[in-house]
Design a protein around this motif. Structure first.
Motif, PDB file in Angstrom:
ATOM      1  N   ASP A 199       9.835  -9.852   8.317  1.00  0.00           N
ATOM      2  CA  ASP A 199       9.130 -11.030   7.600  1.00  0.00           C
ATOM      3  C   ASP A 199       7.873 -10.900   7.637  1.00  0.00           C
ATOM      4  OD1 ASP A 199      11.712 -12.034   6.970  1.00  0.00           O
ATOM      5  OD2 ASP A 199      11.607 -13.878   8.529  1.00  0.00           O
ATOM      6  N   ARG A 200       7.286 -10.508   8.721  1.00  0.00           N
ATOM      7  CA  ARG A 200       5.968 -10.484   8.902  1.00  0.00           C
ATOM      8  C   ARG A 200       4.960  -9.058   8.872  1.00  0.00           C
ATOM      9  NH1 ARG A 200       4.070 -14.387   7.187  1.00  0.00           N
ATOM     10  NH2 ARG A 200       2.187 -14.371   8.742  1.00  0.00           N
ATOM     11  N   GLN A 201       5.789  -7.960   8.709  1.00  0.00           N
ATOM     12  CA  GLN A 201       5.115  -6.909   8.875  1.00  0.00           C
ATOM     13  C   GLN A 201       4.081  -6.704   7.852  1.00  0.00           C
ATOM     14  OE1 GLN A 201       8.109  -3.494   8.637  1.00  0.00           O
ATOM     15  NE2 GLN A 201       6.500  -2.062   9.427  1.00  0.00           N
ATOM     16  N   GLN A 202       4.143  -6.928   6.810  1.00  0.00           N
ATOM     17  CA  GLN A 202       3.000  -6.740   5.815  1.00  0.00           C
ATOM     18  C   GLN A 202       1.811  -7.622   6.272  1.00  0.00           C
ATOM     19  OE1 GLN A 202       2.672  -4.170   3.359  1.00  0.00           O
ATOM     20  NE2 GLN A 202       4.604  -3.690   4.333  1.00  0.00           N
ATOM     21  N   HIS A 203       2.075  -8.583   6.380  1.00  0.00           N
ATOM     22  CA  HIS A 203       0.882  -9.524   6.908  1.00  0.00           C
ATOM     23  C   HIS A 203       0.169  -8.899   8.148  1.00  0.00           C
ATOM     24  CE1 HIS A 203      -1.478 -13.266   7.692  1.00  0.00           C
ATOM     25  NE2 HIS A 203      -0.819 -13.317   8.780  1.00  0.00           N
ATOM     26  N   LEU A 204       0.948  -8.456   8.984  1.00  0.00           N
ATOM     27  CA  LEU A 204       0.310  -7.871  10.246  1.00  0.00           C
ATOM     28  C   LEU A 204      -0.200  -6.938  10.064  1.00  0.00           C
ATOM     29  CD1 LEU A 204       3.433  -8.953  12.688  1.00  0.00           C
ATOM     30  CD2 LEU A 204       1.118 -10.113  12.563  1.00  0.00           C
ATOM     31  N   LEU A 205       0.153  -5.882   9.205  1.00  0.00           N
ATOM     32  CA  LEU A 205      -0.379  -4.659   8.776  1.00  0.00           C
ATOM     33  C   LEU A 205      -1.822  -4.858   8.119  1.00  0.00           C
ATOM     34  CD1 LEU A 205      -0.389  -1.736   8.412  1.00  0.00           C
ATOM     35  CD2 LEU A 205       0.797  -1.746   6.169  1.00  0.00           C
ATOM     36  N   ARG A 206      -1.729  -6.036   7.122  1.00  0.00           N
ATOM     37  CA  ARG A 206      -3.077  -6.414   6.692  1.00  0.00           C
ATOM     38  C   ARG A 206      -4.301  -6.716   7.884  1.00  0.00           C
ATOM     39  NH1 ARG A 206       0.281  -8.247   2.678  1.00  0.00           N
ATOM     40  NH2 ARG A 206       0.189 -10.516   3.482  1.00  0.00           N
ATOM     41  N   ILE A 207      -3.619  -7.562   8.635  1.00  0.00           N
ATOM     42  CA  ILE A 207      -4.359  -8.008   9.883  1.00  0.00           C
ATOM     43  C   ILE A 207      -4.931  -6.641  10.611  1.00  0.00           C
ATOM     44  CG2 ILE A 207      -4.574  -9.088  12.136  1.00  0.00           C
ATOM     45  CD1 ILE A 207      -2.647 -11.030  10.987  1.00  0.00           C
ATOM     46  N   ALA A 208      -4.012  -5.743  10.915  1.00  0.00           N
ATOM     47  CA  ALA A 208      -4.662  -4.437  11.698  1.00  0.00           C
ATOM     48  C   ALA A 208      -5.483  -3.582  10.892  1.00  0.00           C
ATOM     49  CB  ALA A 208      -3.205  -3.622  11.928  1.00  0.00           C
ATOM     50  N   TYR A 209      -5.381  -3.843   9.476  1.00  0.00           N
ATOM     51  CA  TYR A 209      -6.247  -2.898   8.570  1.00  0.00           C
ATOM     52  C   TYR A 209      -7.673  -3.691   8.841  1.00  0.00           C
ATOM     53  CZ  TYR A 209      -8.735  -1.175   4.560  1.00  0.00           C
ATOM     54  OH  TYR A 209      -9.617  -0.793   3.801  1.00  0.00           O
ATOM     55  N   ALA A 210      -7.629  -4.724   8.580  1.00  0.00           N
ATOM     56  CA  ALA A 210      -8.830  -5.590   8.589  1.00  0.00           C
ATOM     57  C   ALA A 210      -9.494  -5.415  10.190  1.00  0.00           C
ATOM     58  CB  ALA A 210      -8.767  -7.297   8.579  1.00  0.00           C
ATOM     59  N   VAL A 211      -8.799  -5.284  11.085  1.00  0.00           N
ATOM     60  CA  VAL A 211      -9.458  -4.969  12.559  1.00  0.00           C
ATOM     61  C   VAL A 211      -9.897  -3.514  12.581  1.00  0.00           C
ATOM     62  CG1 VAL A 211      -8.814  -4.898  15.013  1.00  0.00           C
ATOM     63  CG2 VAL A 211      -8.063  -6.865  13.635  1.00  0.00           C
ATOM     64  N   CYS A 212      -9.379  -2.714  12.138  1.00  0.00           N
ATOM     65  CA  CYS A 212      -9.711  -1.435  12.278  1.00  0.00           C
ATOM     66  C   CYS A 212     -10.272  -0.743  11.194  1.00  0.00           C
ATOM     67  CB  CYS A 212      -8.571  -0.440  12.930  1.00  0.00           C
ATOM     68  SG  CYS A 212      -7.413   0.104  11.732  1.00  0.00           S
ATOM     69  N   GLY A 213     -10.024  -1.036   9.879  1.00  0.00           N
ATOM     70  CA  GLY A 213     -10.636  -0.684   8.795  1.00  0.00           C
ATOM     71  C   GLY A 213     -10.238   0.626   8.158  1.00  0.00           C
ATOM     72  N   ASP A 214      -9.083   0.810   8.414  1.00  0.00           N
ATOM     73  CA  ASP A 214      -8.284   2.465   8.097  1.00  0.00           C
ATOM     74  C   ASP A 214      -6.777   2.061   8.091  1.00  0.00           C
ATOM     75  OD1 ASP A 214      -7.472   4.782   7.878  1.00  0.00           O
ATOM     76  OD2 ASP A 214      -7.781   5.236   9.915  1.00  0.00           O
ATOM     77  N   TRP A 215      -6.270   2.260   6.678  1.00  0.00           N
ATOM     78  CA  TRP A 215      -4.856   2.183   6.728  1.00  0.00           C
ATOM     79  C   TRP A 215      -4.067   2.922   7.491  1.00  0.00           C
ATOM     80  CZ3 TRP A 215      -2.825  -2.049   4.794  1.00  0.00           C
ATOM     81  CH2 TRP A 215      -3.829  -2.860   3.774  1.00  0.00           C
ATOM     82  N   HIS A 216      -4.222   4.188   7.895  1.00  0.00           N
ATOM     83  CA  HIS A 216      -3.441   4.984   8.751  1.00  0.00           C
ATOM     84  C   HIS A 216      -3.698   4.452  10.090  1.00  0.00           C
ATOM     85  CE1 HIS A 216      -2.720   7.665   5.574  1.00  0.00           C
ATOM     86  NE2 HIS A 216      -4.083   7.714   5.220  1.00  0.00           N
ATOM     87  N   GLY A 217      -4.975   4.326  10.447  1.00  0.00           N
ATOM     88  CA  GLY A 217      -5.196   3.637  11.932  1.00  0.00           C
ATOM     89  C   GLY A 217      -4.570   2.308  11.877  1.00  0.00           C
ATOM     90  N   ALA A 218      -4.511   1.554  10.916  1.00  0.00           N
ATOM     91  CA  ALA A 218      -3.730   0.328  10.901  1.00  0.00           C
ATOM     92  C   ALA A 218      -2.246   0.353  11.264  1.00  0.00           C
ATOM     93  CB  ALA A 218      -4.072  -0.567   9.506  1.00  0.00           C
ATOM     94  N   GLU A 219      -1.661   1.268  10.576  1.00  0.00           N
ATOM     95  CA  GLU A 219      -0.388   1.575  10.945  1.00  0.00           C
ATOM     96  C   GLU A 219       0.008   2.291  12.237  1.00  0.00           C
ATOM     97  OE1 GLU A 219       0.600   4.567   7.589  1.00  0.00           O
ATOM     98  OE2 GLU A 219       0.884   2.949   6.102  1.00  0.00           O
ATOM     99  N   ASP A 220      -0.727   2.827  12.719  1.00  0.00           N
ATOM    100  CA  ASP A 220      -0.572   3.219  14.365  1.00  0.00           C
ATOM    101  C   ASP A 220      -0.685   1.945  14.999  1.00  0.00           C
ATOM    102  OD1 ASP A 220      -0.056   5.916  13.388  1.00  0.00           O
ATOM    103  OD2 ASP A 220      -2.244   6.461  14.027  1.00  0.00           O
ATOM    104  N   LEU A 221      -1.992   1.314  14.846  1.00  0.00           N
ATOM    105  CA  LEU A 221      -2.021   0.150  15.655  1.00  0.00           C
ATOM    106  C   LEU A 221      -1.036  -0.934  15.801  1.00  0.00           C
ATOM    107  CD1 LEU A 221      -4.189  -1.591  17.313  1.00  0.00           C
ATOM    108  CD2 LEU A 221      -5.155  -2.290  15.231  1.00  0.00           C
ATOM    109  N   LEU A 222      -0.539  -1.115  14.264  1.00  0.00           N
ATOM    110  CA  LEU A 222       0.703  -2.175  14.347  1.00  0.00           C
ATOM    111  C   LEU A 222       1.764  -1.636  14.903  1.00  0.00           C
ATOM    112  CD1 LEU A 222       1.851  -4.660  13.102  1.00  0.00           C
ATOM    113  CD2 LEU A 222       2.514  -3.472  11.085  1.00  0.00           C
ATOM    114  N   GLN A 223       2.274  -0.213  14.829  1.00  0.00           N
ATOM    115  CA  GLN A 223       3.144   0.299  15.495  1.00  0.00           C
ATOM    116  C   GLN A 223       3.256   0.116  16.844  1.00  0.00           C
ATOM    117  OE1 GLN A 223       6.056   1.418  14.051  1.00  0.00           O
ATOM    118  NE2 GLN A 223       7.088   1.748  15.952  1.00  0.00           N
TER     119      GLN A 223
END
Length: 173
Positions: free
Chosen positions: A19-43
């Motif tokens: 339910d929340r994965q896409q929202h959390l991914l956007r938060i991670a992207y906003a925190v680190c500024g990089d989609w690949h880094g955001a995916e790693d950070l979220l994982q």
């Protein structure tokens, strides 16, 4: 723990993540500024969440706890020596973010956010993008409420300066 309780708990975790994965991914992207880094950070953050799920789910603060994990994991990762950090190998291939703003405005906003010092960027994101209260942002970042106010104020001033340098120059005169 019985097998059925464990299965129910894991099903609750899986449902929360779905339910929340896409929202959390956007938060991670906003925190680190990089989609690949955001995916790693979220994982990494979701693994940490899974380990604490039995406590967190019981309290009903799953999302707040997950945000806190994302922010603190990023802080921890950026404190590691440079040679230990992973780097995304496909610079410039990030997918476009969805949003209400036009692409150019959204791009300018994220570029401006990346120019802010780290704590100002995180504070602005938590307070104004996610709409957290000062107390919630302070708890997520592990800092005092006065520090949140200070970082948010300076961060907004920095964004104004970067996004509209003509008006900022006029204000300084």
């Amino acid at each position: 723990m019985s097998l059925s309780r464990r299965a129910a708990r894991e099903a609750d975790y899986a449902e929360f993540v779905a339910d929340r994965q896409q929202h959390l991914l956007r938060i991670a992207y906003a925190v680190c500024g990089d989609w690949h880094g955001a995916e790693d950070l979220l994982q990494t953050s979701l693994v940490k969440l899974y380990l604490a799920w039995h406590r967190v789910h019981r309290d009903g603060r799953e999302e707040a706890y997950t945000r806190q994990i994302i922010v603190r994991t990023h802080i921890s990762d950026t404190r590691r020596p440079v040679f230990k950090r992973e780097r995304a190998g496909l610079e410039g291939w990030d997918a476009a973010a969805r949003g209400d703003l036009a692409y150019e405005e959204r791009s300018a906003l994220f570029d401006a956010l990346q120019q802010l010092p780290e704590m100002q960027r995180k504070t602005v994101l938590l307070r104004y993008w996610l709409g957290l209260s000062i107390a919630e942002a302070a708890a997520d970042l592990g800092i005092g409420e006065g520090t949140v106010k200070s970082h948010a104020s300076r961060g907004l001033d920095g964004l104004r300066t970067v996004l509209d340098p003509v008006d900022a120059a006029a204000l300084e005169r």
